[in-house]
Design an enzyme around this catalytic site. Structure first.
Site, mmCIF file in Angstrom:
data_model
loop_
_atom_site.group_PDB
_atom_site.id
_atom_site.type_symbol
_atom_site.label_atom_id
_atom_site.label_comp_id
_atom_site.label_asym_id
_atom_site.label_seq_id
_atom_site.Cartn_x
_atom_site.Cartn_y
_atom_site.Cartn_z
ATOM 1 N N GLN A 104 0.858 -1.201 0.000
ATOM 2 C CA GLN A 104 0.000 0.000 0.000
ATOM 3 C C GLN A 104 0.890 1.245 0.000
ATOM 4 O OE1 GLN A 104 -3.520 -0.502 2.974
ATOM 5 N NE2 GLN A 104 -1.879 -1.816 3.739
ATOM 6 N N ASN A 105 2.188 1.023 0.211
ATOM 7 C CA ASN A 105 3.110 2.147 0.331
ATOM 8 C C ASN A 105 3.431 2.738 -1.031
ATOM 9 O OD1 ASN A 105 3.102 1.517 3.025
ATOM 10 N ND2 ASN A 105 5.054 0.418 2.982
ATOM 11 N N VAL A 106 3.814 3.985 -1.005
ATOM 12 C CA VAL A 106 4.109 4.710 -2.254
ATOM 13 C C VAL A 106 5.564 5.184 -2.266
ATOM 14 C CG1 VAL A 106 1.720 5.465 -2.578
ATOM 15 C CG2 VAL A 106 3.247 6.863 -1.191
ATOM 16 N N HIS A 122 -1.507 1.453 -4.274
ATOM 17 C CA HIS A 122 -1.907 2.859 -4.154
ATOM 18 C C HIS A 122 -1.016 3.785 -4.960
ATOM 19 C CE1 HIS A 122 -3.879 1.730 -0.037
ATOM 20 N NE2 HIS A 122 -4.606 1.371 -1.064
ATOM 21 N N CYS A 130 -0.566 13.825 -15.737
ATOM 22 C CA CYS A 130 -1.140 15.118 -16.149
ATOM 23 C C CYS A 130 -2.664 15.027 -16.061
ATOM 24 C CB CYS A 130 -0.720 15.435 -17.590
ATOM 25 S SG CYS A 130 -1.552 16.877 -18.258
ATOM 26 N N CYS A 133 -3.936 15.825 -20.156
ATOM 27 C CA CYS A 133 -3.771 14.836 -21.256
ATOM 28 C C CYS A 133 -3.653 13.417 -20.717
ATOM 29 C CB CYS A 133 -2.533 15.193 -22.094
ATOM 30 S SG CYS A 133 -0.977 14.938 -21.220
ATOM 31 N N CYS A 151 2.633 19.979 -17.068
ATOM 32 C CA CYS A 151 2.930 19.041 -18.167
ATOM 33 C C CYS A 151 3.346 19.850 -19.397
ATOM 34 C CB CYS A 151 1.656 18.243 -18.460
ATOM 35 S SG CYS A 151 1.758 17.158 -19.887
ATOM 36 N N CYS A 153 1.995 19.795 -22.043
ATOM 37 C CA CYS A 153 0.767 20.269 -22.719
ATOM 38 C C CYS A 153 0.181 21.457 -21.966
ATOM 39 C CB CYS A 153 -0.274 19.131 -22.770
ATOM 40 S SG CYS A 153 -1.182 18.922 -21.216
ATOM 41 N N PRO A 217 3.716 -4.442 15.865
ATOM 42 C CA PRO A 217 3.921 -4.347 17.322
ATOM 43 C C PRO A 217 2.611 -4.108 18.067
ATOM 44 C CG PRO A 217 4.788 -2.381 16.202
ATOM 45 C CD PRO A 217 4.302 -3.318 15.149
HETATM 46 C C1 BV8 Z 1 -11.850 3.087 -3.270
HETATM 47 C C2 BV8 Z 1 -2.613 7.587 -0.895
HETATM 48 C C3 BV8 Z 1 -14.008 3.401 -4.072
HETATM 49 C C4 BV8 Z 1 -1.199 7.657 -1.215
HETATM 50 C C5 BV8 Z 1 -3.996 6.129 0.399
HETATM 51 C C6 BV8 Z 1 -14.929 -0.365 1.223
HETATM 52 C C7 BV8 Z 1 -14.516 -0.734 -0.058
HETATM 53 C C8 BV8 Z 1 -13.835 0.178 -0.856
HETATM 54 C C9 BV8 Z 1 -13.535 1.464 -0.369
HETATM 55 C C10 BV8 Z 1 -13.940 1.811 0.896
HETATM 56 C C11 BV8 Z 1 -14.612 0.926 1.693
HETATM 57 N N1 BV8 Z 1 -14.879 1.536 2.871
HETATM 58 C C12 BV8 Z 1 -14.374 2.784 2.861
HETATM 59 C C13 BV8 Z 1 -13.834 2.998 1.665
HETATM 60 C C14 BV8 Z 1 -13.201 4.260 1.277
HETATM 61 C C15 BV8 Z 1 -11.693 4.275 1.511
HETATM 62 C C16 BV8 Z 1 -11.293 3.662 2.823
HETATM 63 O O1 BV8 Z 1 -10.826 2.520 2.877
HETATM 64 N N2 BV8 Z 1 -11.419 4.431 3.900
HETATM 65 C C17 BV8 Z 1 -11.018 3.933 5.202
HETATM 66 C C18 BV8 Z 1 -10.048 4.909 5.861
HETATM 67 C C19 BV8 Z 1 -12.272 3.721 6.021
HETATM 68 N N3 BV8 Z 1 -11.047 3.562 0.441
HETATM 69 C C20 BV8 Z 1 -10.798 4.274 -0.674
HETATM 70 O O2 BV8 Z 1 -11.154 5.416 -0.877
HETATM 71 C C21 BV8 Z 1 -10.040 3.540 -1.761
HETATM 72 N N4 BV8 Z 1 -10.747 3.748 -2.987
HETATM 73 O O3 BV8 Z 1 -12.082 1.997 -2.879
HETATM 74 O O4 BV8 Z 1 -12.673 3.830 -4.049
HETATM 75 C C22 BV8 Z 1 -14.388 3.388 -5.493
HETATM 76 C C23 BV8 Z 1 -14.884 2.203 -6.023
HETATM 77 C C24 BV8 Z 1 -15.290 2.207 -7.326
HETATM 78 C C25 BV8 Z 1 -15.197 3.373 -8.116
HETATM 79 C C26 BV8 Z 1 -14.660 4.542 -7.564
HETATM 80 C C27 BV8 Z 1 -14.248 4.560 -6.242
HETATM 81 C C28 BV8 Z 1 -8.658 4.151 -1.986
HETATM 82 C C29 BV8 Z 1 -7.789 3.891 -0.812
HETATM 83 C C30 BV8 Z 1 -6.377 4.445 -1.076
HETATM 84 C C31 BV8 Z 1 -6.255 5.764 -0.394
HETATM 85 N N5 BV8 Z 1 -4.897 6.260 -0.514
HETATM 86 N N6 BV8 Z 1 -2.821 6.700 0.238
HETATM 87 C C32 BV8 Z 1 -0.470 8.235 -0.051
HETATM 88 O O5 BV8 Z 1 -0.554 9.457 0.153
HETATM 89 O O6 BV8 Z 1 0.177 7.426 0.637
HETATM 90 S S1 BV8 Z 1 -4.311 5.203 1.773
HETATM 91 C C33 BV8 Z 1 -3.133 5.422 2.959
HETATM 92 O O7 BV8 Z 1 -3.504 4.537 4.014
HETATM 93 C C34 BV8 Z 1 -1.748 4.968 2.533
HETATM 94 O O8 BV8 Z 1 -1.657 4.526 1.208
HETATM 95 C C35 BV8 Z 1 -1.481 3.786 3.443
HETATM 96 O O9 BV8 Z 1 -0.764 2.832 2.795
HETATM 97 C C36 BV8 Z 1 -2.856 3.341 3.722
HETATM 98 C C37 BV8 Z 1 -3.028 2.382 4.832
HETATM 99 O O10 BV8 Z 1 -2.385 2.889 5.976
HETATM 100 P P1 BV8 Z 1 -1.313 1.912 6.655
HETATM 101 O O11 BV8 Z 1 -0.289 1.589 5.632
HETATM 102 O O12 BV8 Z 1 -2.012 0.776 7.293
HETATM 103 O O13 BV8 Z 1 -0.655 2.863 7.712
HETATM 104 P P2 BV8 Z 1 -1.216 3.192 9.183
HETATM 105 O O14 BV8 Z 1 -0.476 4.372 9.696
HETATM 106 O O15 BV8 Z 1 -2.703 3.223 9.151
HETATM 107 O O16 BV8 Z 1 -0.797 1.908 10.050
HETATM 108 C C38 BV8 Z 1 0.576 1.656 10.284
HETATM 109 C C39 BV8 Z 1 0.664 0.320 10.995
HETATM 110 O O17 BV8 Z 1 2.045 -0.016 11.139
HETATM 111 C C40 BV8 Z 1 0.078 0.342 12.399
HETATM 112 O O18 BV8 Z 1 -0.719 -0.811 12.576
HETATM 113 C C41 BV8 Z 1 1.304 0.267 13.312
HETATM 114 O O19 BV8 Z 1 1.055 -0.455 14.503
HETATM 115 C C42 BV8 Z 1 2.267 -0.490 12.451
HETATM 116 N N7 BV8 Z 1 3.692 -0.257 12.742
HETATM 117 C C43 BV8 Z 1 4.284 0.865 13.258
HETATM 118 N N8 BV8 Z 1 5.625 0.661 13.332
HETATM 119 C C44 BV8 Z 1 5.864 -0.594 12.843
HETATM 120 C C45 BV8 Z 1 4.640 -1.177 12.469
HETATM 121 N N9 BV8 Z 1 4.551 -2.410 11.950
HETATM 122 C C46 BV8 Z 1 5.703 -3.110 11.811
HETATM 123 N N10 BV8 Z 1 6.917 -2.621 12.140
HETATM 124 C C47 BV8 Z 1 7.031 -1.365 12.657
HETATM 125 N N11 BV8 Z 1 8.249 -0.896 12.990
HETATM 126 ZN ZN ZN Z 2 -0.499 16.969 -20.275
#
Ligand code: BV8
Ligand code: ZN
Length: 253
Positions: A104-106, A122, A130, A133, A151, A153, A217
Site C-alpha cells: 500500500q506504500n508509495v 496505491h 497530467c 492529457c 505538463c 501540454c 507491534p
Molecule cells: C476506493 C494515498 C471506491 C497515497 C492512500 C470499502 C470498499 C472500498 C472502499 C472503501 C470501503 N470503505 C471505505 C472505503 C473508502 C476508503 C477507505 O478505505 N477508507 C477507510 C479509511 C475507512 N477507500 C478508498 O477510498 C479507496 N478507494 O475503494 O474507491 C471506489 C470504487 C469504485 C469506483 C470509484 C471509487 C482508496 C484507498 C487508497 C487511499 N490512498 N494513500 C499516499 O498518500 O500514501 S491510503 C493510505 O492509508 C496509505 O496509502 C497507506 O498505505 C494506507 C493504509 O495505511 P497503513 O499503511 O495501514 O498505515 P497506518 O499508519 O494506518 O498503520 C501503520 C501500521 O504499522 C500500524 O498498525 C502500526 O502499529 C504499524 N507499525 C508501526 N511501526 C511498525 C509497524 N509495523 C511493523 N513494524 C514497525 N516498525
Molecule cells: Zn499533459
C-alpha cells in the site's frame, strides 16, 4: 492463538513445502526507515485530516497545498533507506520461487531493497500524471522545483498515487486478489488494515486457505482473525523469518 515473536512450525512448514508467499505491506514497514506512518502518534495524518490532502477534491480545491504535502514526502522518501524489514523480504524472495510483495506504500523502498516481484496498490510518489492529457511518467527527483509541476501540454500535474474515493488500478488489484487466492501463507506487515479494498485481501486469502500471519507491534482489527501474530517491529521480526527459512533450507546459517 498466542502472539509470538518467532515464526511457528506451521508457517515455516508451509513455506518449506514450497507454498506461495504473498506479503501485504503498509506504512509500518517503512517506520524504521524514519518515514512516518499515517495513523500512529506523530503520523502523517495527525493534525490534518487525510481528506485535506489525499482526495481529488482537496487537489482541485488547492493543488499547491496538496503538492506541498507530497513534495515533503518525496524528499523524506528519497532520503530514507530500506531497513532490515524490506531487505529480509528481498532476501526471502531471492531464495524462493513464489513470493509477491503487495504494498500500500508509495515510497518505493521495496524496490530499492531489491524486491523484484511487487504490486503497488496505491500508486507511487515517483509517478506523475497530467490531469489534462492523462499522460503518466516516472520522475524520481527528490525535489521537483516549482510547484505545482506542469505538463508539456500546459496541464496541471498530480502525484501518481491513489487518493481516497479513487479506484485502485484495476489490473494491479486483480493480480493481487488472484495471488491472495493462491497463497499458502499471507503475511500482513505494518498495516492498520483500515483502508479498503487493500485490507480485504487478507480475508480473501484466509477464506481460500492461506495461513494468515500478522507482523505488527500493535493490535489491529485484523489481529483477531489472524492465524498467527508475530508481535514486534518488522525490522526485528522479518530477519527472524528469513533466518528460520534459511535454517530449514539446510543453508549454513
Ligand atoms: C476506493 C494515498 C471506491 C497515497 C492512500 C470499502 C470498499 C472500498 C472502499 C472503501 C470501503 N470503505 C471505505 C472505503 C473508502 C476508503 C477507505 O478505505 N477508507 C477507510 C479509511 C475507512 N477507500 C478508498 O477510498 C479507496 N478507494 O475503494 O474507491 C471506489 C470504487 C469504485 C469506483 C470509484 C471509487 C482508496 C484507498 C487508497 C487511499 N490512498 N494513500 C499516499 O498518500 O500514501 S491510503 C493510505 O492509508 C496509505 O496509502 C497507506 O498505505 C494506507 C493504509 O495505511 P497503513 O499503511 O495501514 O498505515 P497506518 O499508519 O494506518 O498503520 C501503520 C501500521 O504499522 C500500524 O498498525 C502500526 O502499529 C504499524 N507499525 C508501526 N511501526 C511498525 C509497524 N509495523 C511493523 N513494524 C514497525 N516498525
Ligand atoms: Zn499533459
Amino acid at each position: 492463538m498466542h502472539p509470538f515473536e518467532r515464526p511457528s512450525r506451521e508457517l515455516t512448514g508451509r513455506l518449506r513445502a514450497g507454498g506461495a508467499l504473498v506479503v501485504l505491506t503498509g506504512a509500518g514497514i517503512s517506520a524504521e526507515s524514519d518515514l512516518d506512518t499515517f495513523r500512529g502518534a506523530g503520523g502523517i495524518w495527525e493534525g490534518r485530516s487525510a481528506l485535506e490532502v489525499a482526495t481529488p477534491e482537496a487537489f482541485d480545491a488547492d493543488p499547491l497545498a496538496v503538492w506541498r504535502f507530497y513534495a515533503r514526502r518525496r524528499k523524506d522518501a528519497a532520503a530514507a533507506k530500506p531497513n532490515a524489514g524490506h531487505l529480509s523480504l528481498a532476501e526471502i524472495e531471492a531464495a524462493r520461487p513464489d513470493v509477491l510483495v503487495v504494498t500500500q506504500n508509495v515510497d518505493g523502498l521495496h524496490q530499492r531493497a531489491g524486491t523484484k516481484r511487487w504490486i503497488e496498490l496505491h500508486g507511487s510518489l515517483w509517478r506523475l500524471r497530467c490531469v489534462r492529457c492523462r499522460k503518466e511518467w516516472s520522475d524520481t527527483r527528490a525535489d521537483l522545483g516549482t510547484l505545482p509541476p506542469k505538463c508539456a501540454c500546459g496541464g496541471l500535474v498530480r502525484p501518481g498515487v491513489v487518493w481516497f474515493g479513487e479506484s485502485l488500478p484495476t489490473a494491479a488489484f486483480a493480480a493481487a486478489e488472484e495471488a491472495a487466492r493462491r497463497a499458502s501463507v499471507f503475511l500482513v506487515v505494518g498495516t492498520s488494515a483500515l483502508v479498503r479494498p487493500a485490507a480485504d485481501l487478507a480475508e480473501i486469502a484466509q477464506a481460500s486457505g492461506s495461513w494468515l500471519v500478522e507482523v505488527n507491534p500493535e493490535e489491529t482489527n485484523l489481529s483477531a482473525a489472524a492465524d498467527e501474530r508475530l508481535v514486534g517491529p518488522a525490522g526485528r521480526i522479518l530477519p527472524r523469518l528469513a533466518e528460520a527459512l534459511r535454517a530449514s533450507a539446510g543453508d549454513v546459517a
